[in-house]
Design a protein around this motif. Structure first.
Motif, PDB file in Angstrom:
ATOM      1  N   LEU A  63       0.878  -1.185   0.000  1.00  0.00           N
ATOM      2  CA  LEU A  63       0.000   0.000   0.000  1.00  0.00           C
ATOM      3  C   LEU A  63       0.906   1.223   0.000  1.00  0.00           C
ATOM      4  CD1 LEU A  63      -2.714  -0.756   2.745  1.00  0.00           C
ATOM      5  CD2 LEU A  63      -3.049  -0.801   0.285  1.00  0.00           C
ATOM      6  N   ASP A  64       0.580   2.188  -0.816  1.00  0.00           N
ATOM      7  CA  ASP A  64       1.334   3.424  -0.854  1.00  0.00           C
ATOM      8  C   ASP A  64       0.394   4.502  -1.380  1.00  0.00           C
ATOM      9  OD1 ASP A  64       3.137   5.422  -1.002  1.00  0.00           O
ATOM     10  OD2 ASP A  64       4.264   4.638  -2.706  1.00  0.00           O
ATOM     11  N   LEU A  65      -0.371   5.086  -0.481  1.00  0.00           N
ATOM     12  CA  LEU A  65      -1.343   6.061  -0.955  1.00  0.00           C
ATOM     13  C   LEU A  65      -1.493   7.224   0.018  1.00  0.00           C
ATOM     14  CD1 LEU A  65      -4.361   5.502   0.629  1.00  0.00           C
ATOM     15  CD2 LEU A  65      -4.032   3.382  -0.606  1.00  0.00           C
ATOM     16  N   ASP A  66      -1.891   8.326  -0.533  1.00  0.00           N
ATOM     17  CA  ASP A  66      -2.101   9.557   0.234  1.00  0.00           C
ATOM     18  C   ASP A  66      -3.255  10.273  -0.443  1.00  0.00           C
ATOM     19  OD1 ASP A  66      -2.041  11.857   1.633  1.00  0.00           O
ATOM     20  OD2 ASP A  66       0.089  12.308   1.301  1.00  0.00           O
ATOM     21  N   VAL A  67      -4.417  10.227   0.174  1.00  0.00           N
ATOM     22  CA  VAL A  67      -5.600  10.740  -0.508  1.00  0.00           C
ATOM     23  C   VAL A  67      -6.553  11.364   0.515  1.00  0.00           C
ATOM     24  CG1 VAL A  67      -6.807   8.510  -0.399  1.00  0.00           C
ATOM     25  CG2 VAL A  67      -7.394  10.082  -2.193  1.00  0.00           C
ATOM     26  N   THR A  68      -7.224  12.416   0.094  1.00  0.00           N
ATOM     27  CA  THR A  68      -8.243  13.038   0.953  1.00  0.00           C
ATOM     28  C   THR A  68      -9.587  12.902   0.262  1.00  0.00           C
ATOM     29  OG1 THR A  68      -6.635  14.580   1.825  1.00  0.00           O
ATOM     30  CG2 THR A  68      -8.944  15.158   2.103  1.00  0.00           C
ATOM     31  N   LEU A  69     -10.518  12.253   0.952  1.00  0.00           N
ATOM     32  CA  LEU A  69     -11.830  11.960   0.358  1.00  0.00           C
ATOM     33  C   LEU A  69     -12.889  12.832   1.022  1.00  0.00           C
ATOM     34  CD1 LEU A  69     -11.428   8.076   0.497  1.00  0.00           C
ATOM     35  CD2 LEU A  69     -11.127   9.514  -1.513  1.00  0.00           C
ATOM     36  N   PRO A  70     -13.950  13.145   0.288  1.00  0.00           N
ATOM     37  CA  PRO A  70     -14.988  13.972   0.892  1.00  0.00           C
ATOM     38  C   PRO A  70     -15.799  13.176   1.907  1.00  0.00           C
ATOM     39  CG  PRO A  70     -15.627  13.299  -1.311  1.00  0.00           C
ATOM     40  CD  PRO A  70     -14.247  12.787  -1.111  1.00  0.00           C
ATOM     41  N   ALA A  71     -16.049  13.743   3.075  1.00  0.00           N
ATOM     42  CA  ALA A  71     -16.847  13.052   4.091  1.00  0.00           C
ATOM     43  C   ALA A  71     -18.327  13.205   3.761  1.00  0.00           C
ATOM     44  CB  ALA A  71     -16.542  13.639   5.461  1.00  0.00           C
ATOM     45  N   GLY A  72     -19.123  12.239   4.224  1.00  0.00           N
ATOM     46  CA  GLY A  72     -20.573  12.321   4.046  1.00  0.00           C
ATOM     47  C   GLY A  72     -21.045  11.875   2.673  1.00  0.00           C
ATOM     48  N   GLU A  73     -20.151  11.359   1.847  1.00  0.00           N
ATOM     49  CA  GLU A  73     -20.558  10.924   0.507  1.00  0.00           C
ATOM     50  C   GLU A  73     -20.291   9.430   0.331  1.00  0.00           C
ATOM     51  OE1 GLU A  73     -19.672  13.233  -2.839  1.00  0.00           O
ATOM     52  OE2 GLU A  73     -19.413  15.077  -1.702  1.00  0.00           O
ATOM     53  N   ILE A  74     -20.826   8.892  -0.768  1.00  0.00           N
ATOM     54  CA  ILE A  74     -20.500   7.501  -1.095  1.00  0.00           C
ATOM     55  C   ILE A  74     -19.286   7.533  -2.010  1.00  0.00           C
ATOM     56  CG2 ILE A  74     -21.283   5.363  -2.159  1.00  0.00           C
ATOM     57  CD1 ILE A  74     -24.122   6.066  -1.483  1.00  0.00           C
ATOM     58  N   VAL A  75     -18.198   6.947  -1.535  1.00  0.00           N
ATOM     59  CA  VAL A  75     -16.960   6.923  -2.311  1.00  0.00           C
ATOM     60  C   VAL A  75     -16.749   5.504  -2.819  1.00  0.00           C
ATOM     61  CG1 VAL A  75     -14.468   7.281  -2.240  1.00  0.00           C
ATOM     62  CG2 VAL A  75     -15.969   8.726  -0.861  1.00  0.00           C
ATOM     63  N   GLY A  76     -16.645   5.341  -4.117  1.00  0.00           N
ATOM     64  CA  GLY A  76     -16.389   4.024  -4.700  1.00  0.00           C
ATOM     65  C   GLY A  76     -14.892   3.795  -4.796  1.00  0.00           C
ATOM     66  N   ILE A  77     -14.408   2.729  -4.172  1.00  0.00           N
ATOM     67  CA  ILE A  77     -12.988   2.369  -4.313  1.00  0.00           C
ATOM     68  C   ILE A  77     -12.947   1.225  -5.308  1.00  0.00           C
ATOM     69  CG2 ILE A  77     -10.929   1.538  -3.120  1.00  0.00           C
ATOM     70  CD1 ILE A  77     -11.930   2.915  -0.619  1.00  0.00           C
ATOM     71  N   VAL A  78     -12.419   1.517  -6.484  1.00  0.00           N
ATOM     72  CA  VAL A  78     -12.514   0.561  -7.587  1.00  0.00           C
ATOM     73  C   VAL A  78     -11.123   0.135  -8.035  1.00  0.00           C
ATOM     74  CG1 VAL A  78     -13.462   0.209  -9.900  1.00  0.00           C
ATOM     75  CG2 VAL A  78     -14.597   1.770  -8.340  1.00  0.00           C
ATOM     76  N   GLY A  79     -10.985  -1.138  -8.319  1.00  0.00           N
ATOM     77  CA  GLY A  79      -9.711  -1.631  -8.824  1.00  0.00           C
ATOM     78  C   GLY A  79      -9.822  -3.112  -9.066  1.00  0.00           C
ATOM     79  N   PRO A  80      -8.842  -3.673  -9.791  1.00  0.00           N
ATOM     80  CA  PRO A  80      -8.907  -5.113 -10.059  1.00  0.00           C
ATOM     81  C   PRO A  80      -8.654  -5.930  -8.790  1.00  0.00           C
ATOM     82  CG  PRO A  80      -6.862  -4.171 -10.875  1.00  0.00           C
ATOM     83  CD  PRO A  80      -7.679  -3.021 -10.376  1.00  0.00           C
ATOM     84  N   SER A  81      -8.893  -7.234  -8.863  1.00  0.00           N
ATOM     85  CA  SER A  81      -8.636  -8.107  -7.718  1.00  0.00           C
ATOM     86  C   SER A  81      -7.172  -7.991  -7.309  1.00  0.00           C
ATOM     87  CB  SER A  81      -8.941  -9.567  -8.078  1.00  0.00           C
ATOM     88  OG  SER A  81     -10.290  -9.666  -8.401  1.00  0.00           O
TER      89      SER A  81
END
Lengths: 363, 223
Positions: free
Chosen positions: A14-32
């Motif tokens: 894992l190597d990520l740095d991300v800020t997501l909006p709160a209160g929303e539906i966030v789709g985390i999408v990627g291959p298996s």
């Protein structure tokens, strides 16, 4: 309000740095195997990353540099794992009540019943998980996850083991529950269509890295990198060369010179990867050919045509580019009106604003 | 019929059960969930009484608990009575001999709990104790029952170790199994047969009861 994540881990990587909006539906999408589930597990505190920082609206849950690591049971989360993780020896009511042990017994049962009713499984309170269908189990798991009014709801492929019609009903129920309770929802899925349908924000993940994230429509229509375009299954990935500057700037694509939108991405002369959505390739009407002065007209021969329900997908061979295929998606009636068939000569426009430049790096 | 011997056997089995089960539950859960590199070695250690001949195990226990050993000496100094050839000594020996019978079914039962169920308990906000008491222990219940039945039945029938550590003192260390052996040595076939039949009946009822209880436990419709 935002939900910030910074995670570094070795196995799984894992190597990520991300800020997501709160209160929303966030789709985390990627291959298996891209690390989607591991991200959820780090947020839940079930996986301790080598380094990490997780904070919701400034409230820190994990900060490995400062030695902060709130145990899972103290994080305001609801988690629906892929196989629901229902307690097999407890009834539906017992499962939901387990999330409410901080309440007095009477109130606990009352609240659990209300949550089950809210999740449309009232009347099944006394059933054990093995006596419930897949869809009912999913609803019980959702009721249990929402019972404590979590601020973040973590859903790991929650619709993967139910049939299509149940899935559609569950989509509506998730949206309804989200409207009512407004938690931040992180929905892990490998199904892009599902994420596009439910999420207002998309986060594309590959090999433990965030390839792109942003509002769903923007991510779907304007991938920023080649990797993102591939994850979105974009068929139209091309190489061109930016020539000239200012008004005279063009994207050379074989013998074609395409007008491009303003913007830094097209600012430098030289080779450039680019894409265009199949739905943004405009087919000129046979009976009323466009002069297309500002529409990047491209003459092409139809290589093949496939009908999928009400949609028609055609692959075109653009003039002067024998080894290239440009995919076009139109509705069935447009295809019929223009007699779209293999071997026909057609003209399409690659709308200036629809041409999307792609960076080569991942993020 | 030697009722004293039978009562002693039942008392030994009950005390062994009481002492061993809490340890068995904790050890079984730990072995089922730990990632420690010491686990295979500790598993081997707990399984050892299964493969050692009872006389070998009995010999070592006798040496360890006897009046010449540090343990035996310390025990005698504190409690004013020896360990070897006493009921207390028998309990200590019996607990050690029964470790695999208690720990292994419990370890299997805790290991069979799906990890997502254990994690769901944490996500529901349950404390460690609540998670153990409400989720893990009820799910491991068939293992608890198996461990209890195996320990109880095995203690009732244990012969070699009991003979080595306790000898055959009536009312103190002469269990039903030893009494049967004594009857056979005395050519009292009828006495030996009656004792053996009674032991068979007690063992059968114990095992049957465990099946009835597990059946009831697994029946659907429970809250």
């Amino acid at each position: 309000m935002s939900f910030s994540l910074r995670l570094g881990h070795d196995a799984p990587p894992l190597d990520l740095d991300v800020t997501l909006p709160a209160g929303e539906i966030v789709g985390i999408v990627g291959p298996s195997g891209s690390g989607k589930t591991s991200i959820l597990r780090c947020i839940a505190g079930l996986l301790r990353p080598v380094s990490g920082h997780v904070a919701l609206a400034g409230e820190v849950w994990l900060d490995s540099a400062r030695g902060i690591d709130r145990p899972t049971r103290e994080r305001p989360i609801g988690y629906v794992p892929q196989r629901y993780g229902l307690f097999p020896h407890l009834s539906a009511l017992g499962n939901v009540a387990c999330s409410l042990t901080h309440l007095p017994q009477e109130e606990r049962e009352q609240r659990a019943r209300a949550r089950l009713a809210q999740a449309h499984v009232a009347g099944l309170d006394d059933r054990l998980p093995r006596e419930l269908s897949g869809g009912q189990q999913q609803r019980v798991a959702m009721a249990r996850a929402l019972a404590r009014n979590p601020r973040v709801l973590l859903l790991d492929e929650p619709f993967s083991s139910v049939d299509r019609s149940t899935r559609k009903r569950l989509y509506v129920e998730l949206k309804r529950l989200h409207e009512e309770l407004k938690p931040t929802v992180l929905l892990v899925t490998h199904d892009l269509d599902e994420a596009a349908l439910l999420a207002t924000h998309l986060c594309l993940v590959q090999r433990g890295r965030v390839v792109q994230h942003g509002p769903t429509h923007e991510v779907l229509t304007r991938p920023s990198t080649i990797a993102a375009a591939r994850l979105l299954d974009q068929p139209n990935l091309f190489e061109g060369t930016v020539e000239g500057t200012g008004e005279a700037r063009r994207l050379a694509w074989g013998p074609h010179r395409l007008e491009v939108p303003d913007g830094a991405a097209f600012g430098l002369e030289g080779p450039l990867a680019w894409t265009i959505l199949p739905t943004r390739v405009v087919l000129h009407r046979v009976d009323r050919p466009s002069r297309g002065e500002h529409e990047n007209p491209v003459a092409a021969r139809v290589a093949d045509v496939v009908t999928l329900g009400d949609d028609v997908i055609a692959r075109l061979q653009p003039g002067g580019l024998p080894d290239t295929r440009l995919t076009l998606k139109v509705s069935l009636h447009v295809a019929q009106r223009n007699a779209l068939a293999a071997g026909r000569e057609v003209t399409v426009s690659l709308l200036r604003e629809a041409i999307v430049p792609l960076r080569r790096e991942q993020s | 019929m030697d009722w004293t011997a039978l009562r002693l056997s039942l008392a030994l089995a009950a005390v062994t059960l009481l002492v061993l089960m809490p340890f068995g539950v904790l050890a079984g859960r730990w072995l089922a969930t730990t990632r420690s590199r010491a686990r295979p070695w500790l598993e081997a250690l707990t399984a050892l009484p299964l493969v050692l001949p009872p006389t070998v195990l009995g010999y070592y226990l006798l040496v360890a608990l006897g009046g010449q050993s540090p343990l035996g000496t310390a025990f005698e100094r504190v409690f004013g009575a020896p360990l070897a050839f006493t009921f207390t000594g028998l309990v200590v020996a019996s607990v050690i001999v029964n470790v695999p019978f208690a720990v292994q079914p419990l370890q299997r039962a805790f290991a069979a709990i799906p990890p997502d169920v254990r994690e769901a308990a944490q996500c529901c906000g349950l404390s460690r104790w609540q998670s153990f008491a409400r989720i893990e222990l009820p799910l491991a219940w068939p293992g608890v029952l198996s461990a209890a039945v195996l320990t109880f039945a095995h203690t009732l029938g244990e012969f070699g170790v009991v003979l080595m550590v306790g000898g055959s003192i009536p009312g103190e260390t002469k269990t039903a199994a030893i009494a049967i052996y004594d009857r056979v040595q005395a050519l009292d076939s009828a006495g030996a047969g009656a004792m053996a039949l009674l032991l068979l009946a007690v063992s059968f009822v114990t095992v049957a009861l465990s099946y009835v209880l597990s059946e009831r436990w697994l029946r659907p419709g429970r809250k």
